[in-house]
Write a protein that holds these residues in place. Sequence first.
Motif, short mmCIF file in Angstrom:
data_model
loop_
_atom_site.label_atom_id
_atom_site.label_comp_id
_atom_site.label_asym_id
_atom_site.label_seq_id
_atom_site.Cartn_x
_atom_site.Cartn_y
_atom_site.Cartn_z
N THR A 173 0.83 -1.21 0.00
CA THR A 173 0.00 0.00 0.00
C THR A 173 0.87 1.26 0.00
OG1 THR A 173 -1.81 -1.12 1.17
CG2 THR A 173 -1.77 1.28 1.28
N TRP A 209 -0.57 2.16 11.40
CA TRP A 209 0.14 2.96 10.41
C TRP A 209 1.16 3.94 10.99
CZ3 TRP A 209 0.17 1.28 5.75
CH2 TRP A 209 -0.96 0.78 5.11
N GLU A 210 0.82 4.61 12.07
CA GLU A 210 1.58 5.79 12.49
C GLU A 210 3.09 5.55 12.62
OE1 GLU A 210 0.65 8.82 12.66
OE2 GLU A 210 -1.51 8.63 12.42
N CYS A 239 4.68 4.45 9.14
CA CYS A 239 4.81 5.52 8.15
C CYS A 239 5.86 6.56 8.56
CB CYS A 239 3.46 6.19 7.94
SG CYS A 239 2.23 5.11 7.12
N VAL A 293 0.45 8.78 5.98
CA VAL A 293 -0.45 7.75 6.49
C VAL A 293 -1.62 7.58 5.52
CG1 VAL A 293 -2.00 7.11 8.37
CG2 VAL A 293 0.17 8.23 8.88
N PRO A 294 -1.85 6.37 5.02
CA PRO A 294 -2.97 6.14 4.09
C PRO A 294 -4.32 6.37 4.76
CG PRO A 294 -1.38 4.33 4.02
CD PRO A 294 -1.03 5.16 5.21
N LYS A 295 -5.33 6.64 3.94
CA LYS A 295 -6.67 6.86 4.47
C LYS A 295 -7.35 5.55 4.85
CE LYS A 295 -7.45 11.13 1.88
NZ LYS A 295 -8.30 11.83 0.87
N GLU A 296 -6.99 4.46 4.15
CA GLU A 296 -7.64 3.18 4.43
C GLU A 296 -7.16 2.58 5.75
OE1 GLU A 296 -4.79 2.05 0.95
OE2 GLU A 296 -5.74 3.87 1.73
#
Length: 274
Positions: free
Chosen positions: A41, A202-203, A206, A213-216
């Motif tokens: 991703t 994510w945090e 990333c 950070v992706p939205k998903e």
Amino acid sequence: MNVEKGTKSEKAPIAPAKSLQVIGAGYGRTGTNSLKEALVTLGYSHCYHMEDIFLHKRGHENLWLNVSEGNPDWDTIFEGCKAAVDFPASNYYKELAEHYPESKVILTTRDFDKWHTSTYDTIYQHGDPPFPQIITWKLFPFLNRFNKMTNACIWDRKDGKFFDGHFLDKEACRKTFEDHLADVKKSIPADRLLCWDVKQGWEPLCKFLDKPVPKEPFPHSQLTDGPTMKKMSQVFAVVGVVILVAFPVTIPVLSLLWAVDALFLNKTPKTKAG
């Protein structure tokens, strides 16, 4: 277990596009498939995983057998890959980090007892299959090679590292597990290493990789789980029983299978130099 991140002293340089940029040092069943999906991703595709050897990259079991014998060809194995996670790559994180000096290393972590139970219920049973599954694994050529590869690179690695045949000795396995974590933290510079639990999402990942950070939602996935692996074992057991009971009839079929494999399927990829 506390999850920690090394203090970054300076931003690591970006690796060349044709080399691994991220190396997963965590054992299989520590969230490696979730990490693989997360890295894809974030743009690190293709991400090499044990799934590649079993399903997608013909002949890679032979390349990993060469690795176990001290003859690695990393650039051929990881051609076209930006990242590598899971067994068997994680067992060679130190060699990979040296070969790809600008890569970053992610150590996925998990509670040992949960990890051991999960590993035993899923991937380990195919490294040491019981009777009658063993008949299927031994008589089908690719499965036979794959079994040899996983034992040589993971379960029975005979160089004083990793499980060395003692996975079922839980306390000895615990020491191997904990020694691996300590070895990674000692071997990889702090600014190049992230110690991370998939529960963190994510945090921290990333931030470490300098990615937005992706939205998903973060992908919490399992490539293999207990029920799925149990069904696979049952299928292998049935096939093994059929082979055993009808062996005189299956001899020509197995002979043809091995001949086709030898002529067309058992091909080790050419080296980058070849």
